[in-house]
Scaffold this active site. Structure first.
Site: not given
Length: 309
Positions: A224, A272
């Protein structure tokens, strides 16, 4: 009984068709169209608005549309009486390993250097180390990390891993705890972050960690954005402590156009995409969890609220 579905994916129609095929007669309501909130017993969501889930009085199960649950646990009104299931799809595990093999190989084979030379029209060969001499370290040895570790080992790399609690993988040196983290970093040329984002792991990729890596090491962050201290990364790259960084996750997504990462010559970014949720395979896992919930049977991959994953 109804299902609330909230996603940022463009494949809502495919999700609907797959889930209805697998659970005939399923009443699916796509956010923001909810209808009577009392009907909702299951929510399949990614990044729902804070407070939304707390307004569903009949909610019995929350399913995260991904392996990470930090987007849910960040909600101060999250109804913690309701179990949360992490979506662990073998297809996504395989995707992640594909991505990591690609990025480790491009770092190992000095792809960024040769691309820079091409832009400058420079013809220069560099010494290439064998894979067995390139030490890869993986932070996080869950299903994603374990799969990646074994596949990178299969490519010939010297692979080790770290986790909060002790793990064992065939042929992989495993470290654990604070002392183990320092030991892993000191022996790692390419560091991969696959950790869940928790209070303990936030900011783990910082100046202290970079200083422990051998000079000229590289990082790959697919955990993350909150794992990375961005200013520390830029300083480590500009000071030549780190040679390169490959980033798939960011503190703010999409990344702002004026962010310095866009222009840095030793940073490679992807939006992502390392392991995107795949409706045809993930829907079967979601459908099984819905049936288990409604039949009172055990559900796999439930979140431990104390551990935050």
């Amino acid at each position: 009984m109804a299902l609330l579905f909230k996603t940022t994916s463009p494949h809502a129609a495919l999700w609907r068709s797959e889930l209805i095929r697998l659970v005939p007669g399923l009443d699916i309501r796509f956010f923001p169209e909810i209808g009577d909130k009392r009907d909702i017993d299951c929510a399949v969501v990614w990044a729902p608005p804070h407070g939304l889930l707390a307004t569903l009085p009949g909610l019995k199960l929350i399913i995260s549309l991904g392996a990470g649950v930090d987007h849910l646990l960040a909600d101060p009104a999250l109804p913690r009486r309701v179990p949360i299931m992490r979506l662990i799809d073998p297809h996504m595990v395989a995707q992640m390993s594909e991505y990591l093999m690609l990025q480790v190989l491009r770092l190992h084979r000095r792809d960024l250097t040769y691309q820079a030379q091409q832009r400058e029209r420079v013809w220069r060969e560099h010494v290439q180390r064998p894979a067995a001499e390139r030490r890869v370290g993986i932070l996080g040895l869950g299903r994603y990390g374990a799969d990646a570790a074994m596949k990178l080992k299969g490519l010939g790399f010297d692979v080790a891993g770290w986790s909060r609690s002790a793990k064992s993988l065939d042929g992989i040196r495993c470290f654990a705890g604070d002392a183990g983290l320092a030991a892993l970093l000191k022996r790692t040329d390419i560091l991969i972050c696959l950790l869940p984002l928790t209070q303990e792991t936030a900011g783990i990729l910082d100046q202290r960690a970079f200083a422990l890596l051998p000079r000229g090491a590289a990082i790959v962050n697919v955990g993350r954005g909150g794992h990375l201290v961005e200013a520390d990364l830029l300083a480590a790259l500009d000071g030549d402590q780190l040679d390169a960084a490959i980033l798939d996750v960011f503190g703010e997504e999409p990344l702002p156009e004026d962010h310095p990462f866009w222009r840095h010559p030793r940073i490679v970014m992807t939006p992502h995409v390392a392991a995107a949720t795949n409706p045809p395979t993930a829907a079967a896992i979601v459908a099984d969890a819905i049936n288990r919930m409604r039949e009172g049977r055990p559900i796999a991959d439930l979140v431990d609220f104390e551990r935050e994953y």
